[in-house]
Scaffold this motif. Structure first.
Motif, PDB file in Angstrom:
ATOM      1  N   SER A 180       0.814  -1.218   0.000  1.00 55.80           N
ATOM      2  CA  SER A 180       0.000   0.000   0.000  1.00 55.80           C
ATOM      3  C   SER A 180       0.846   1.265   0.000  1.00 55.80           C
ATOM      4  CB  SER A 180      -0.917   0.014   1.231  1.00 55.80           C
ATOM      5  OG  SER A 180      -0.181   0.331   2.419  1.00 55.80           O
ATOM      6  N   CYS A 181       2.145   1.130   0.182  1.00 54.13           N
ATOM      7  CA  CYS A 181       3.013   2.293   0.340  1.00 54.13           C
ATOM      8  C   CYS A 181       3.394   2.923  -0.999  1.00 54.13           C
ATOM      9  CB  CYS A 181       4.293   1.910   1.090  1.00 54.13           C
ATOM     10  SG  CYS A 181       4.015   1.399   2.801  1.00 54.13           S
ATOM     11  N   ALA A 182       3.389   4.243  -1.042  1.00 56.19           N
ATOM     12  CA  ALA A 182       3.860   4.993  -2.197  1.00 56.19           C
ATOM     13  C   ALA A 182       4.152   6.420  -1.749  1.00 56.19           C
ATOM     14  CB  ALA A 182       2.843   4.986  -3.323  1.00 56.19           C
ATOM     15  N   GLU A 188       5.491   9.809   2.108  1.00 56.94           N
ATOM     16  CA  GLU A 188       5.264   8.370   2.081  1.00 56.94           C
ATOM     17  C   GLU A 188       3.915   8.071   2.723  1.00 56.94           C
ATOM     18  OE1 GLU A 188       6.741   4.348   1.325  1.00 56.94           O
ATOM     19  OE2 GLU A 188       7.284   6.339   0.632  1.00 56.94           O
ATOM     20  N   GLN A 189       3.059   7.428   1.967  1.00 56.63           N
ATOM     21  CA  GLN A 189       1.725   7.080   2.453  1.00 56.63           C
ATOM     22  C   GLN A 189       1.579   5.571   2.494  1.00 56.63           C
ATOM     23  OE1 GLN A 189      -1.532   9.091   0.556  1.00 56.63           O
ATOM     24  NE2 GLN A 189      -0.508  11.073   0.540  1.00 56.63           N
ATOM     25  N   CYS A 190       1.206   5.050   3.662  1.00 63.72           N
ATOM     26  CA  CYS A 190       1.031   3.613   3.847  1.00 63.72           C
ATOM     27  C   CYS A 190      -0.162   3.363   4.755  1.00 63.72           C
ATOM     28  CB  CYS A 190       2.255   2.980   4.509  1.00 63.72           C
ATOM     29  SG  CYS A 190       3.798   3.088   3.585  1.00 63.72           S
ATOM     30  N   GLU A 195      -3.667  -1.590  11.231  1.00 59.76           N
ATOM     31  CA  GLU A 195      -4.981  -1.173  10.760  1.00 59.76           C
ATOM     32  C   GLU A 195      -5.617  -2.264   9.898  1.00 59.76           C
ATOM     33  OE1 GLU A 195      -8.340   1.309  10.172  1.00 59.76           O
ATOM     34  OE2 GLU A 195      -6.782   1.115  11.696  1.00 59.76           O
ATOM     35  N   LEU A 196      -4.803  -2.922   9.088  1.00 55.17           N
ATOM     36  CA  LEU A 196      -5.314  -4.019   8.273  1.00 55.17           C
ATOM     37  C   LEU A 196      -5.783  -5.178   9.148  1.00 55.17           C
ATOM     38  CD1 LEU A 196      -2.695  -4.016   5.380  1.00 55.17           C
ATOM     39  CD2 LEU A 196      -5.146  -3.576   5.149  1.00 55.17           C
ATOM     40  N   HIS A 197      -5.042  -5.476  10.209  1.00 57.88           N
ATOM     41  CA  HIS A 197      -5.464  -6.519  11.137  1.00 57.88           C
ATOM     42  C   HIS A 197      -6.796  -6.148  11.791  1.00 57.88           C
ATOM     43  CE1 HIS A 197      -1.418  -8.265  10.817  1.00 57.88           C
ATOM     44  NE2 HIS A 197      -1.916  -9.331  11.416  1.00 57.88           N
ATOM     45  N   ARG A 198      -6.942  -4.902  12.168  1.00 56.47           N
ATOM     46  CA  ARG A 198      -8.181  -4.462  12.823  1.00 56.47           C
ATOM     47  C   ARG A 198      -9.374  -4.654  11.892  1.00 56.47           C
ATOM     48  NH1 ARG A 198     -11.738  -0.688  12.858  1.00 56.47           N
ATOM     49  NH2 ARG A 198     -10.741   0.454  11.154  1.00 56.47           N
ATOM     50  N   VAL A 199      -9.219  -4.230  10.640  1.00 60.05           N
ATOM     51  CA  VAL A 199     -10.318  -4.368   9.677  1.00 60.05           C
ATOM     52  C   VAL A 199     -10.605  -5.842   9.396  1.00 60.05           C
ATOM     53  CG1 VAL A 199     -10.992  -3.931   7.287  1.00 60.05           C
ATOM     54  CG2 VAL A 199      -9.904  -2.123   8.623  1.00 60.05           C
ATOM     55  N   ALA A 200      -9.552  -6.653   9.250  1.00 53.82           N
ATOM     56  CA  ALA A 200      -9.741  -8.081   8.979  1.00 53.82           C
ATOM     57  C   ALA A 200     -10.512  -8.767  10.106  1.00 53.82           C
ATOM     58  CB  ALA A 200      -8.391  -8.762   8.784  1.00 53.82           C
ATOM     59  N   GLU A 201     -10.338  -8.282  11.317  1.00 54.91           N
ATOM     60  CA  GLU A 201     -10.965  -8.903  12.473  1.00 54.91           C
ATOM     61  C   GLU A 201     -12.367  -8.373  12.761  1.00 54.91           C
ATOM     62  OE1 GLU A 201      -8.384  -8.584  15.853  1.00 54.91           O
ATOM     63  OE2 GLU A 201      -6.626  -9.310  14.740  1.00 54.91           O
ATOM     64  N   VAL A 238      -3.032  -3.427  -5.847  1.00 56.33           N
ATOM     65  CA  VAL A 238      -3.812  -2.601  -4.930  1.00 56.33           C
ATOM     66  C   VAL A 238      -3.416  -1.147  -5.125  1.00 56.33           C
ATOM     67  CG1 VAL A 238      -4.103  -4.455  -3.266  1.00 56.33           C
ATOM     68  CG2 VAL A 238      -2.140  -2.948  -3.050  1.00 56.33           C
ATOM     69  N   LYS A 239      -4.356  -0.267  -4.919  1.00 59.22           N
ATOM     70  CA  LYS A 239      -4.146   1.138  -5.205  1.00 59.22           C
ATOM     71  C   LYS A 239      -3.638   1.888  -3.978  1.00 59.22           C
ATOM     72  CE  LYS A 239      -6.389   5.212  -7.175  1.00 59.22           C
ATOM     73  NZ  LYS A 239      -7.667   5.759  -7.713  1.00 59.22           N
ATOM     74  N   PRO A 240      -2.405   2.389  -4.010  1.00 64.18           N
ATOM     75  CA  PRO A 240      -1.911   3.206  -2.893  1.00 64.18           C
ATOM     76  C   PRO A 240      -2.814   4.427  -2.689  1.00 64.18           C
ATOM     77  CG  PRO A 240      -0.102   2.576  -4.324  1.00 64.18           C
ATOM     78  CD  PRO A 240      -1.375   2.189  -5.037  1.00 64.18           C
ATOM     79  N   GLY A 241      -3.004   4.780  -1.443  1.00 58.93           N
ATOM     80  CA  GLY A 241      -3.870   5.905  -1.130  1.00 58.93           C
ATOM     81  C   GLY A 241      -5.248   5.482  -0.656  1.00 58.93           C
ATOM     82  N   GLU A 242      -5.600   4.202  -0.862  1.00 58.21           N
ATOM     83  CA  GLU A 242      -6.882   3.718  -0.367  1.00 58.21           C
ATOM     84  C   GLU A 242      -6.759   3.343   1.104  1.00 58.21           C
ATOM     85  OE1 GLU A 242      -8.070   0.525  -2.993  1.00 58.21           O
ATOM     86  OE2 GLU A 242      -9.265   1.936  -4.194  1.00 58.21           O
ATOM     87  N   ASN A 243      -7.903   3.295   1.795  1.00 59.48           N
ATOM     88  CA  ASN A 243      -7.862   2.955   3.215  1.00 59.48           C
ATOM     89  C   ASN A 243      -7.817   1.438   3.390  1.00 59.48           C
ATOM     90  OD1 ASN A 243     -10.564   1.894   3.133  1.00 59.48           O
ATOM     91  ND2 ASN A 243     -11.371   3.959   3.378  1.00 59.48           N
TER      92      ASN A 243
END
Length: 406
Positions: A180-182, A188-190, A195-201, A238-243
């Protein structure tokens, strides 16, 4: 009356005499002059029209093949997507719509000068605004321009795993965070792994794109394991800049399409297992064997669960909650109670334990014919030996040790 002297003659070519005739002559001269001026002005007008038409026509001809183009390398940051099947013209059109280039032609004509333009692959590219066509071609061919690439390999898990050297092998969610980083507009945005773990859960599984047939059993799993096995091996963009939720959704939806291609849920009919259980069996084969043995490993699972009523006794399930990548276990771990302890529990584990390839899914749908209930890795290339009895299995283990298989 006779006019022998010609005083009243008005024949052509003769000038009449008298005051009235002189006035008439002057008027006629003036009329002639006016006609000449009108004729001259009309001719001039026609020349102006013709000349203007020639100039306009020439200008239109000169415009043929011309196009708008910016100058320089551009400014700021713009993420564009190259879709599967996009032509050079389609890529140029995408750039024009996002103001990367001034016109499609600016890009396509510059691209004609590059033999490498055909090497551009689908995915996301970090470009700049208001680039010249030549600069845009140079930029998209630069390997550093491609962003958001995620590779999931067979046997990967959501969580990081402990490596033998004490380091950590990144899991799928960590790799997604990295993808996700770019650097956008100099920063630098990542999206963080946390946060990904939180959403996955916690996110709604249907909203994430989880197939309907998997939502029920996945929702009953331990939160951090809900998405395990639902992300198939492959290359994802995957598109960098997405949540975090947008990133996960894009991967889950793409994987769901691949699971459908692999035959789920329809191919589970007639197996005696649900589609989710077939996916779990596929993950066991992926974790325990190599591709050429998948059909035999899945047959062992079928035989143990359905025929022999034996616990699976797969070391991969023991190590799964311990985040260990190896197939070897110790007595202490095998005696540790838990839902993934296939030495103590009968049947399948509650979820898949890894990312299963299409080949593994197909093997789980249609296992090989056989009566095996044991197998062990018996060659150094990972090939397993399959047995019907414990005596055969013990002999295979001795031979494997002699070969240095483990």
């Amino acid at each position: 009356m006779s006019d022998d002297l010609g005083l009243f003659s008005d024949d052509a070519g003769e000038r009449p005499y008298g005051r009235r005739s002189a006035r008439h002559d002057r008027q006629r001269v003036r009329r002639r002059r006016r006609r000449r001026w009108v004729t001259a002005l009309a001719g001039l007008f026609v020349l102006v029209l013709v000349g203007g038409g020639v100039v306009y026509g020439a200008s239109q001809l000169l415009k043929i093949g011309s196009f708008e183009d910016y100058e320089g390398a551009g400014e700021g940051s713009v993420v564009i997507e190259v879709k599967s099947g996009d032509t050079t013209s389609a890529i140029g059109s995408t750039m024009r719509q996002q103001d990367v280039v001034a016109s499609t032609k600016a890009f396509t004509q510059a691209a004609e000068q590059s033999k490498d333009i055909a090497s551009v692959q689908p995915g996301f590219y970090l470009m700049k605004s208001r680039m010249s066509g030549a600069a845009a071609v140079e930029r998209i061919l630069d390997p550093s321009a491609k962003v958001g690439a995620l590779e999931i390999r067979g046997g990967m898990r959501l969580e990081d795993q402990a490596a033998p050297n004490g380091e950590r092998t990144p899991g799928i969610l960590s790799l997604l965070a990295e993808a996700s980083c770019a650097e956008i507009d100099g920063q630098e945005q990542c999206v963080s792994s946390e946060e990904l773990h939180r959403v996955a859960e916690t996110a709604d599984l249907a909203a994430l794109g989880v197939p309907e047939w998997a939502i029920g059993p996945a929702s009953q799993a331990e939160p951090k394991r809900r998405l395990e096995g639902l992300l198939m091996p492959g290359l994802y963009d995957v598109k960098p800049g997405e949540n975090a939720e947008e990133l996960l959704r894009s991967v889950v939806e793409s994987s769901a399409a691949q699971l459908e291609v692999a035959g789920l849920p329809q191919a589970a009919e007639g197996t005696g297992f649900t589609p989710y259980e077939v996916l779990t069996i596929a993950s066991l084969a992926q974790s325990e064997g190599i591709a050429k043995d998948f059909e035999k490993v899945t047959r062992v699972v079928y035989n143990r669960v359905n025929e022999a009523q034996m616990p699976l006794q797969f070391d991969s399930t023991i190590n799964y909650p311990l985040d260990k990548p190896t197939l070897l276990t110790n007595r202490e771990d095998r005696e540790r109670p838990g839902p993934y302890n296939s030495y103590q529990n009968q049947g399948l584990p509650p979820t898949p334990i890894s990312s299963a390839s299409k080949e593994a899914v197909t093997a789980a749908e249609k296992p090989a014919e056989g009566s095996w209930v044991y197998f062990v890795k018996c060659y150094q290339d990972g090939t397993s030996c399959f047995s019907d009895t414990m005596e055969q299995h013990q002999a295979a283990i001795r031979e494997a040790r002699e070969r240095g298989a483990f």
